[in-house]
Design a protein around this motif. Structure first.
Motif, PDB file in Angstrom:
ATOM      1  N   LEU A  14       0.770  -1.103  -0.014  1.00  0.00           N
ATOM      2  CA  LEU A  14      -0.027  -0.057  -0.038  1.00  0.00           C
ATOM      3  C   LEU A  14       0.827   1.106   0.182  1.00  0.00           C
ATOM      4  O   LEU A  14       1.791   1.537   0.883  1.00  0.00           O
ATOM      5  CB  LEU A  14      -0.885  -0.115   1.060  1.00  0.00           C
ATOM      6  N   CYS A  15       0.613   2.069  -1.047  1.00  0.00           N
ATOM      7  CA  CYS A  15       1.700   3.209  -1.130  1.00  0.00           C
ATOM      8  C   CYS A  15       0.946   4.500  -0.884  1.00  0.00           C
ATOM      9  O   CYS A  15       1.719   5.488  -0.690  1.00  0.00           O
ATOM     10  CB  CYS A  15       2.271   3.105  -2.548  1.00  0.00           C
ATOM     11  N   ILE A  16      -0.476   4.627  -0.838  1.00  0.00           N
ATOM     12  CA  ILE A  16      -1.062   5.865  -0.524  1.00  0.00           C
ATOM     13  C   ILE A  16      -1.872   5.932   0.697  1.00  0.00           C
ATOM     14  O   ILE A  16      -2.660   4.818   0.770  1.00  0.00           O
ATOM     15  CB  ILE A  16      -1.818   6.457  -2.092  1.00  0.00           C
ATOM     16  N   TYR A  17      -1.835   6.803   1.261  1.00  0.00           N
ATOM     17  CA  TYR A  17      -2.327   7.206   2.785  1.00  0.00           C
ATOM     18  C   TYR A  17      -3.093   8.357   2.702  1.00  0.00           C
ATOM     19  O   TYR A  17      -2.548   9.520   1.925  1.00  0.00           O
ATOM     20  CB  TYR A  17      -1.475   6.786   3.892  1.00  0.00           C
ATOM     21  N   SER A  18      -4.155   8.804   3.717  1.00  0.00           N
ATOM     22  CA  SER A  18      -4.467  10.083   3.632  1.00  0.00           C
ATOM     23  C   SER A  18      -4.343  10.430   5.111  1.00  0.00           C
ATOM     24  O   SER A  18      -4.333   9.537   6.134  1.00  0.00           O
ATOM     25  CB  SER A  18      -6.282   9.945   3.693  1.00  0.00           C
ATOM     26  N   ILE A  19      -4.069  11.724   5.253  1.00  0.00           N
ATOM     27  CA  ILE A  19      -3.967  12.608   6.602  1.00  0.00           C
ATOM     28  C   ILE A  19      -5.418  12.726   7.158  1.00  0.00           C
ATOM     29  O   ILE A  19      -6.107  13.456   6.542  1.00  0.00           O
ATOM     30  CB  ILE A  19      -3.212  13.868   6.357  1.00  0.00           C
ATOM     31  N   ASN A  20      -5.533  12.063   8.462  1.00  0.00           N
ATOM     32  CA  ASN A  20      -6.825  12.093   9.202  1.00  0.00           C
ATOM     33  C   ASN A  20      -6.699  13.124  10.175  1.00  0.00           C
ATOM     34  O   ASN A  20      -7.679  14.137  10.042  1.00  0.00           O
ATOM     35  CB  ASN A  20      -6.970  10.694   9.655  1.00  0.00           C
ATOM     36  N   ASN A  21      -5.770  13.021  10.906  1.00  0.00           N
ATOM     37  CA  ASN A  21      -5.644  14.193  11.870  1.00  0.00           C
ATOM     38  C   ASN A  21      -3.951  14.659  12.218  1.00  0.00           C
ATOM     39  O   ASN A  21      -3.259  13.645  12.084  1.00  0.00           O
ATOM     40  CB  ASN A  21      -6.049  13.621  13.455  1.00  0.00           C
ATOM     41  N   ILE A  22      -3.949  15.996  12.624  1.00  0.00           N
ATOM     42  CA  ILE A  22      -2.377  16.441  12.828  1.00  0.00           C
ATOM     43  C   ILE A  22      -2.553  16.876  14.310  1.00  0.00           C
ATOM     44  O   ILE A  22      -3.429  17.654  14.806  1.00  0.00           O
ATOM     45  CB  ILE A  22      -1.985  17.407  11.877  1.00  0.00           C
ATOM     46  N   TYR A  23      -1.583  16.734  15.030  1.00  0.00           N
ATOM     47  CA  TYR A  23      -1.496  16.799  16.538  1.00  0.00           C
ATOM     48  C   TYR A  23      -0.434  17.859  17.028  1.00  0.00           C
ATOM     49  O   TYR A  23      -0.511  18.283  17.896  1.00  0.00           O
ATOM     50  CB  TYR A  23      -1.668  15.929  17.428  1.00  0.00           C
ATOM     51  N   ILE A  24       0.477  18.159  15.684  1.00  0.00           N
ATOM     52  CA  ILE A  24       1.387  18.971  16.081  1.00  0.00           C
ATOM     53  C   ILE A  24       1.448  20.482  15.629  1.00  0.00           C
ATOM     54  O   ILE A  24       0.785  20.427  14.382  1.00  0.00           O
ATOM     55  CB  ILE A  24       2.748  18.338  15.902  1.00  0.00           C
ATOM     56  N   CYS A  25       2.351  21.577  15.910  1.00  0.00           N
ATOM     57  CA  CYS A  25       2.215  22.608  15.031  1.00  0.00           C
ATOM     58  C   CYS A  25       3.834  23.044  15.030  1.00  0.00           C
ATOM     59  O   CYS A  25       4.504  22.612  15.745  1.00  0.00           O
ATOM     60  CB  CYS A  25       1.610  23.779  15.960  1.00  0.00           C
ATOM     61  N   ALA A  31       8.015  16.054  22.730  1.00  0.00           N
ATOM     62  CA  ALA A  31       8.752  15.054  23.513  1.00  0.00           C
ATOM     63  C   ALA A  31       8.548  13.551  22.996  1.00  0.00           C
ATOM     64  O   ALA A  31       7.552  13.141  22.194  1.00  0.00           O
ATOM     65  CB  ALA A  31       7.939  15.082  24.801  1.00  0.00           C
ATOM     66  N   ARG A  32       9.458  12.908  23.370  1.00  0.00           N
ATOM     67  CA  ARG A  32       9.405  11.187  23.008  1.00  0.00           C
ATOM     68  C   ARG A  32       8.027  10.479  23.196  1.00  0.00           C
ATOM     69  O   ARG A  32       7.454  10.940  24.642  1.00  0.00           O
ATOM     70  CB  ARG A  32      10.305  10.573  23.607  1.00  0.00           C
ATOM     71  N   GLY A  33       7.149  10.019  22.480  1.00  0.00           N
ATOM     72  CA  GLY A  33       5.922   9.450  22.807  1.00  0.00           C
ATOM     73  C   GLY A  33       4.615  10.240  22.348  1.00  0.00           C
ATOM     74  O   GLY A  33       3.656   9.918  22.435  1.00  0.00           O
ATOM     75  N   THR A  34       5.097  11.555  22.110  1.00  0.00           N
ATOM     76  CA  THR A  34       4.073  12.571  21.466  1.00  0.00           C
ATOM     77  C   THR A  34       3.198  12.035  20.255  1.00  0.00           C
ATOM     78  O   THR A  34       3.991  11.577  19.266  1.00  0.00           O
ATOM     79  CB  THR A  34       4.461  13.762  21.241  1.00  0.00           C
ATOM     80  N   LYS A  35       1.974  11.943  20.252  1.00  0.00           N
ATOM     81  CA  LYS A  35       1.506  11.488  19.010  1.00  0.00           C
ATOM     82  C   LYS A  35       1.544  12.799  17.968  1.00  0.00           C
ATOM     83  O   LYS A  35       1.374  14.027  18.374  1.00  0.00           O
ATOM     84  CB  LYS A  35      -0.115  11.502  19.137  1.00  0.00           C
ATOM     85  N   LEU A  36       1.930  12.418  16.686  1.00  0.00           N
ATOM     86  CA  LEU A  36       2.101  13.498  15.885  1.00  0.00           C
ATOM     87  C   LEU A  36       0.786  13.374  14.737  1.00  0.00           C
ATOM     88  O   LEU A  36       0.443  14.623  14.417  1.00  0.00           O
ATOM     89  CB  LEU A  36       3.451  12.952  14.858  1.00  0.00           C
ATOM     90  N   LEU A  37       0.641  12.243  14.203  1.00  0.00           N
ATOM     91  CA  LEU A  37      -0.784  12.535  13.294  1.00  0.00           C
ATOM     92  C   LEU A  37      -1.293  11.004  13.305  1.00  0.00           C
ATOM     93  O   LEU A  37      -0.726  10.041  13.536  1.00  0.00           O
ATOM     94  CB  LEU A  37      -0.411  12.754  11.817  1.00  0.00           C
ATOM     95  N   ASP A  38      -2.555  11.004  12.753  1.00  0.00           N
ATOM     96  CA  ASP A  38      -3.202   9.995  12.474  1.00  0.00           C
ATOM     97  C   ASP A  38      -3.478   9.779  10.737  1.00  0.00           C
ATOM     98  O   ASP A  38      -3.496  10.755  10.099  1.00  0.00           O
ATOM     99  CB  ASP A  38      -4.556   9.887  13.155  1.00  0.00           C
ATOM    100  N   ILE A  39      -3.192   8.662  10.309  1.00  0.00           N
ATOM    101  CA  ILE A  39      -3.324   8.443   8.954  1.00  0.00           C
ATOM    102  C   ILE A  39      -4.418   7.324   8.592  1.00  0.00           C
ATOM    103  O   ILE A  39      -4.741   6.440   9.410  1.00  0.00           O
ATOM    104  CB  ILE A  39      -2.164   8.004   8.178  1.00  0.00           C
ATOM    105  N   LYS A  40      -4.833   7.450   7.461  1.00  0.00           N
ATOM    106  CA  LYS A  40      -6.091   6.307   6.882  1.00  0.00           C
ATOM    107  C   LYS A  40      -5.494   5.557   5.835  1.00  0.00           C
ATOM    108  O   LYS A  40      -4.892   6.284   4.651  1.00  0.00           O
ATOM    109  CB  LYS A  40      -7.432   7.088   6.494  1.00  0.00           C
TER     110      LYS A  40
END
Length: 123
Positions: A14-25, A31-40
């Motif tokens: 699978l080569c293509i994903y969609s950005i679902n959520n972004i949690y950083i600015c 910090a280590r362990g911080t969620k960066l983004l969710d992908i679909k």
């Protein structure tokens, strides 16, 4: 040290994903362990499944750094190994045009259950 932020290969073939959520600015310390983004990931084009063909994954930082640039937005489709952003390990470092990152930021990822799909409505 300047670090690249690229989309890792999560699902074979699978080569293509969609950005679902972004949690950083941009310019935020991560910090280590911080969620960066969710992908679909839409798996229906690969094989027949007896489970949902849409899967969600959360990408997290496995080391501390400062996000300097972010090249993505929610809803955007991205390919594996695409540049998602740039990090630096020192607060005073600023990435400059033409500068090649020394390595990629260390990432982890896990499959998640997206609440909209699980419950059928937004919580």
């Amino acid at each position: 040290m300047i670090l690249s932020f690229k989309l890792p290969r999560i699902v074979d073939n699978l080569c293509i994903y969609s950005i679902n959520n972004i949690y950083i600015c941009e310019n935020e310390f991560v910090a280590r362990g911080t969620k960066l983004l969710d992908i679909k990931a839409d798996l229906k084009s690969m094989l027949l499944h007896d489970c949902p063909s849409i899967n969600f994954y959360r990408i997290v930082a496995q080391e501390s750094a400062y996000l300097r640039r972010l090249f993505i937005s929610p809803g955007q489709q991205i390919e594996v190994d695409s540049d998602l952003g740039i990090f630096s390990t020192e607060q005073s470092e600023t990435p400059m045009a033409g500068l090649i990152p020394e390595r990629g930021i260390k990432l982890g990822y896990a499959g998640i259950i997206h609440e909209v799909d699980w419950y059928g409505l937004e919580k």
